[in-house]
Design a protein around this motif. Sequence first.
Motif, PDB file in Angstrom:
ATOM      1  N   UNK A 289       0.845  -1.183   0.000  1.00 31.92           N
ATOM      2  CA  UNK A 289       0.000   0.000   0.000  1.00 31.92           C
ATOM      3  C   UNK A 289       0.887   1.242   0.000  1.00 31.92           C
ATOM      4  N   UNK A 290       0.687   2.076  -0.983  1.00 33.84           N
ATOM      5  CA  UNK A 290       1.436   3.331  -1.065  1.00 33.84           C
ATOM      6  C   UNK A 290       0.598   4.520  -0.620  1.00 33.84           C
ATOM      7  N   UNK A 291      -0.728   4.397  -0.690  1.00 42.64           N
ATOM      8  CA  UNK A 291      -1.612   5.513  -0.329  1.00 42.64           C
ATOM      9  C   UNK A 291      -1.675   5.644   1.191  1.00 42.64           C
ATOM     10  N   UNK A 292      -1.541   6.855   1.667  1.00 42.73           N
ATOM     11  CA  UNK A 292      -1.571   7.098   3.107  1.00 42.73           C
ATOM     12  C   UNK A 292      -2.948   6.809   3.690  1.00 42.73           C
ATOM     13  N   UNK A 293      -3.998   7.200   2.989  1.00 43.87           N
ATOM     14  CA  UNK A 293      -5.350   7.002   3.500  1.00 43.87           C
ATOM     15  C   UNK A 293      -5.722   5.517   3.525  1.00 43.87           C
ATOM     16  N   UNK A 294      -5.338   4.778   2.514  1.00 47.53           N
ATOM     17  CA  UNK A 294      -5.617   3.342   2.503  1.00 47.53           C
ATOM     18  C   UNK A 294      -4.878   2.639   3.628  1.00 47.53           C
ATOM     19  N   UNK A 295      -3.653   3.077   3.896  1.00 48.21           N
ATOM     20  CA  UNK A 295      -2.892   2.470   4.985  1.00 48.21           C
ATOM     21  C   UNK A 295      -3.565   2.754   6.328  1.00 48.21           C
ATOM     22  N   UNK A 296      -4.082   3.967   6.509  1.00 45.57           N
ATOM     23  CA  UNK A 296      -4.771   4.309   7.763  1.00 45.57           C
ATOM     24  C   UNK A 296      -6.025   3.464   7.936  1.00 45.57           C
ATOM     25  N   UNK A 297      -6.760   3.208   6.842  1.00 43.75           N
ATOM     26  CA  UNK A 297      -7.974   2.393   6.929  1.00 43.75           C
ATOM     27  C   UNK A 297      -7.642   0.952   7.314  1.00 43.75           C
ATOM     28  N   UNK A 298      -6.606   0.390   6.709  1.00 45.60           N
ATOM     29  CA  UNK A 298      -6.234  -0.994   7.027  1.00 45.60           C
ATOM     30  C   UNK A 298      -5.701  -1.104   8.447  1.00 45.60           C
ATOM     31  N   UNK A 299      -4.959  -0.103   8.905  1.00 48.27           N
ATOM     32  CA  UNK A 299      -4.478  -0.132  10.291  1.00 48.27           C
ATOM     33  C   UNK A 299      -5.638  -0.064  11.278  1.00 48.27           C
ATOM     34  N   UNK A 300      -6.620   0.767  10.972  1.00 48.35           N
ATOM     35  CA  UNK A 300      -7.808   0.860  11.842  1.00 48.35           C
ATOM     36  C   UNK A 300      -8.545  -0.466  11.908  1.00 48.35           C
ATOM     37  N   UNK A 301      -8.687  -1.135  10.786  1.00 49.52           N
ATOM     38  CA  UNK A 301      -9.366  -2.432  10.774  1.00 49.52           C
ATOM     39  C   UNK A 301      -8.577  -3.473  11.555  1.00 49.52           C
ATOM     40  N   UNK A 302      -7.246  -3.468  11.412  1.00 54.20           N
ATOM     41  CA  UNK A 302      -6.423  -4.443  12.136  1.00 54.20           C
ATOM     42  C   UNK A 302      -6.502  -4.227  13.639  1.00 54.20           C
ATOM     43  N   UNK A 303      -6.508  -2.966  14.068  1.00 49.63           N
ATOM     44  CA  UNK A 303      -6.601  -2.675  15.508  1.00 49.63           C
ATOM     45  C   UNK A 303      -7.933  -3.142  16.076  1.00 49.63           C
ATOM     46  N   UNK A 304      -9.012  -2.896  15.364  1.00 48.17           N
ATOM     47  CA  UNK A 304     -10.337  -3.305  15.855  1.00 48.17           C
ATOM     48  C   UNK A 304     -10.452  -4.824  15.932  1.00 48.17           C
ATOM     49  N   UNK A 305      -9.882  -5.533  14.976  1.00 48.28           N
ATOM     50  CA  UNK A 305      -9.937  -7.002  15.023  1.00 48.28           C
ATOM     51  C   UNK A 305      -9.119  -7.551  16.172  1.00 48.28           C
TER      52      UNK A 305
END
Length: 472
Positions: A289-305
């Motif tokens: 992932x190179x996009x900053x916003x996409x990386x933030x979304x995936x990090x948020x999902x990983x934290x919630x899981x």
Amino acid sequence: MATECEAWLNANPVDADDLSDSFLSGDEEKGTTRKIDNEINGNWISTPTSTSTIQEARLKAKAKRRLRKNSSRDSGRGDSLSDNGDGVRGHTAPPTSPKSKLLDRKSRLGKGRGLPKKGGAGGKGVWGTPGQVYDVEEVDVKDPNYDEDQENCVYETVVLPLDEEDFEKTVTPIVQEYFEHGDTNEVAELLRELNLGSMSSGVPMLAVSLALEAKASHRELTSRLLSDLCGKVLTQNDVESSFDKLLRELPDLVLDTPGAPQLVGQFIARAVADDILSKSYIEGYKGKVDCEHARAALDRAAVLLKMTRGGLRIDNLWGTGGGQRPVNQLIKEVNLLLKEYLLSGDTLEAERCLKELEVPHFHHEFVYEAIVMVLESKGDRTLQMILRLLKFLWKSTVLTVDQMRRGFQRIYMDIGEINIDVPCAYLILEQFVDKSFNAGIIDKRLRDLCPCRGRKRFMSEGDGGHLKIEIY
């Protein structure tokens, strides 16, 4: 008269030369005895020498004309002339009937009961009697137009697949109506009627895009919709490709919704928890992932899981919005909102929290709990802060006239029970009602309905033996 003429003609036959329609020849014109032709009643006759001969010719012509006229008028009718010259018919109309039978349109045979022809099955544009069911017509093999290939044909209604423009115009109203009724089965039936084709992967993306700009309750409904549609209308591959497109378009979504990366990450985590996304979906993006916003979304999902393993219920990630929550939970949230306001004094934050509850029909509970806090408080600070909050919400039209009135009326009804725990509740309520009226929150009628407790104090020292009545 016609009979007399006919009898006279038979007795006195007329010479054909006398009634000739031709002119005289040239020799006759040169003779000594020259005849002058005249026309009498349309017939050319020779000029006689006497007046009686002219009269007889006229009578003969008149009799011939009458015979011709009677024969042409009465032919085919079965009429005859009587001896007196009156016409006699074979069938005469009855004296009582104004019309003859020739003008009668009823059946001459006397049959029938006046019912419609063919039992109502005849006439133009009629396919048969009401309720008649036609059997399937058997195919005639000997028919010259018979074709063997037509027996195996199956006729179906063909629905063309939707293109990108028609897809958005058709599916967007369906999702918006779903936000109102919340019935996932109805959405599934409507989508089945459409030929989505290759656009089936666009349904989750469109629903999530609309939910990003909506309320928290709508986001919860969107998560439920995706979970129910997967396996019925959508496949797991459609959901994965839809979230892939969302991650690629996050830079555009952030322009309209600044918190889009966190919200999309929550949608991904909820989809993984609902088993509509594979658990390895997030891991497949690591290091790619190179996009900053996409990386933030995936990090948020990983934290919630990861938090779900510690006891977090991700099925309540968006919360239950509106009137779907139980009343006890709504009362607790209202009390928490008022306590936070008393600590911070931020009216804008209190307004935002009250709107997020999405229960405009339950705002009377907010007014009730606010007045109870005033009655149970000590000092004038709580009264002034609650009065300022109610006045602010009243001017911003968050609290309506009906909800404000119902909140005060509930306090009036329960003031007797409140007074058991708060002995000076009547006095504090009167003060608060008067200040609310001066602030313009309530009207004069509602102020006059405020209950007051009267207490009789009998004679005591210093009263001079008079009865005093004081109202607190």
